[in-house]
Motif scaffolding. Structure first.
Motif, PDB file in Angstrom:
ATOM      1  N   TYR A  36      23.762 -28.929 -47.412  1.00  0.00           N
ATOM      2  CA  TYR A  36      23.960 -28.746 -48.850  1.00  0.00           C
ATOM      3  C   TYR A  36      23.471 -27.361 -49.261  1.00  0.00           C
ATOM      4  O   TYR A  36      22.355 -26.950 -48.940  1.00  0.00           O
ATOM      5  N   ASN A  37      24.352 -26.626 -49.940  1.00  0.00           N
ATOM      6  CA  ASN A  37      24.058 -25.280 -50.436  1.00  0.00           C
ATOM      7  C   ASN A  37      23.818 -24.268 -49.313  1.00  0.00           C
ATOM      8  O   ASN A  37      23.228 -23.216 -49.540  1.00  0.00           O
ATOM      9  N   LYS A  38      24.246 -24.579 -48.088  1.00  0.00           N
ATOM     10  CA  LYS A  38      24.065 -23.658 -46.962  1.00  0.00           C
ATOM     11  C   LYS A  38      25.373 -23.279 -46.288  1.00  0.00           C
ATOM     12  O   LYS A  38      25.445 -22.262 -45.624  1.00  0.00           O
ATOM     13  N   VAL A  39      26.391 -24.115 -46.420  1.00  0.00           N
ATOM     14  CA  VAL A  39      27.675 -23.888 -45.765  1.00  0.00           C
ATOM     15  C   VAL A  39      28.726 -23.670 -46.857  1.00  0.00           C
ATOM     16  O   VAL A  39      28.715 -24.359 -47.884  1.00  0.00           O
ATOM     17  N   TRP A  40      29.650 -22.741 -46.620  1.00  0.00           N
ATOM     18  CA  TRP A  40      30.625 -22.372 -47.656  1.00  0.00           C
ATOM     19  C   TRP A  40      31.430 -23.555 -48.175  1.00  0.00           C
ATOM     20  O   TRP A  40      31.820 -23.576 -49.342  1.00  0.00           O
ATOM     21  N   SER A  41      31.663 -24.545 -47.326  1.00  0.00           N
ATOM     22  CA  SER A  41      32.501 -25.679 -47.728  1.00  0.00           C
ATOM     23  C   SER A  41      31.715 -26.792 -48.421  1.00  0.00           C
ATOM     24  O   SER A  41      32.307 -27.769 -48.874  1.00  0.00           O
ATOM     25  N   CYS A  42      30.427 -26.634 -48.500  1.00  0.00           N
ATOM     26  CA  CYS A  42      29.571 -27.667 -49.093  1.00  0.00           C
ATOM     27  C   CYS A  42      29.182 -27.306 -50.525  1.00  0.00           C
ATOM     28  O   CYS A  42      29.087 -26.137 -50.863  1.00  0.00           O
ATOM     29  N   PRO A  43      28.931 -28.337 -51.344  1.00  0.00           N
ATOM     30  CA  PRO A  43      28.453 -28.069 -52.706  1.00  0.00           C
ATOM     31  C   PRO A  43      27.074 -27.408 -52.682  1.00  0.00           C
ATOM     32  O   PRO A  43      26.432 -27.420 -51.647  1.00  0.00           O
ATOM     33  N   PRO A  44      26.648 -26.910 -53.812  1.00  0.00           N
ATOM     34  CA  PRO A  44      27.300 -26.980 -55.112  1.00  0.00           C
ATOM     35  C   PRO A  44      28.463 -25.990 -55.190  1.00  0.00           C
ATOM     36  O   PRO A  44      28.444 -24.949 -54.566  1.00  0.00           O
ATOM     37  N   TYR A  45      29.454 -26.374 -55.973  1.00  0.00           N
ATOM     38  CA  TYR A  45      30.657 -25.566 -56.115  1.00  0.00           C
ATOM     39  C   TYR A  45      30.609 -24.763 -57.410  1.00  0.00           C
ATOM     40  O   TYR A  45      29.871 -25.086 -58.331  1.00  0.00           O
TER      41      TYR A  45
END
Length: 73
Positions: A36-45
């Motif tokens: 979460y909040n570490k990978v481009w495809s993961c939120p937050p968006y």
């Protein structure tokens, strides 16, 4: 050997949203993930996922099915 089948279906997003899409629930699950909040495809968006779901009427699903012959299996 094998054959490949392409399967297509168009589904109503209003029905899918009522039966299978719970944005709040999936965002809560995402928050529990170490990415979460570490990978481009993961939120937050930078956008509201619910507004994306609400902006379409249908969803086209496609699937590629590989069917192996008895001898290949």
């Amino acid at each position: 050997m094998y054959k490949v089948e392409d399967l297509w279906a168009e589904v109503s997003l209003s029905e899918l949203r009522m039966t299978a899409v719970d944005v709040a629930k999936f965002l809560d699950c995402c928050k529990a993930c170490p990415n979460y909040n570490k990978v481009w495809s993961c939120p937050p968006y930078s956008f509201d996922p619910q507004s994306i779901w609400n902006s379409y009427e249908t969803l086209t699903l496609c699937c590629r099915k590989v069917v192996f012959s008895d001898e290949a299996r």
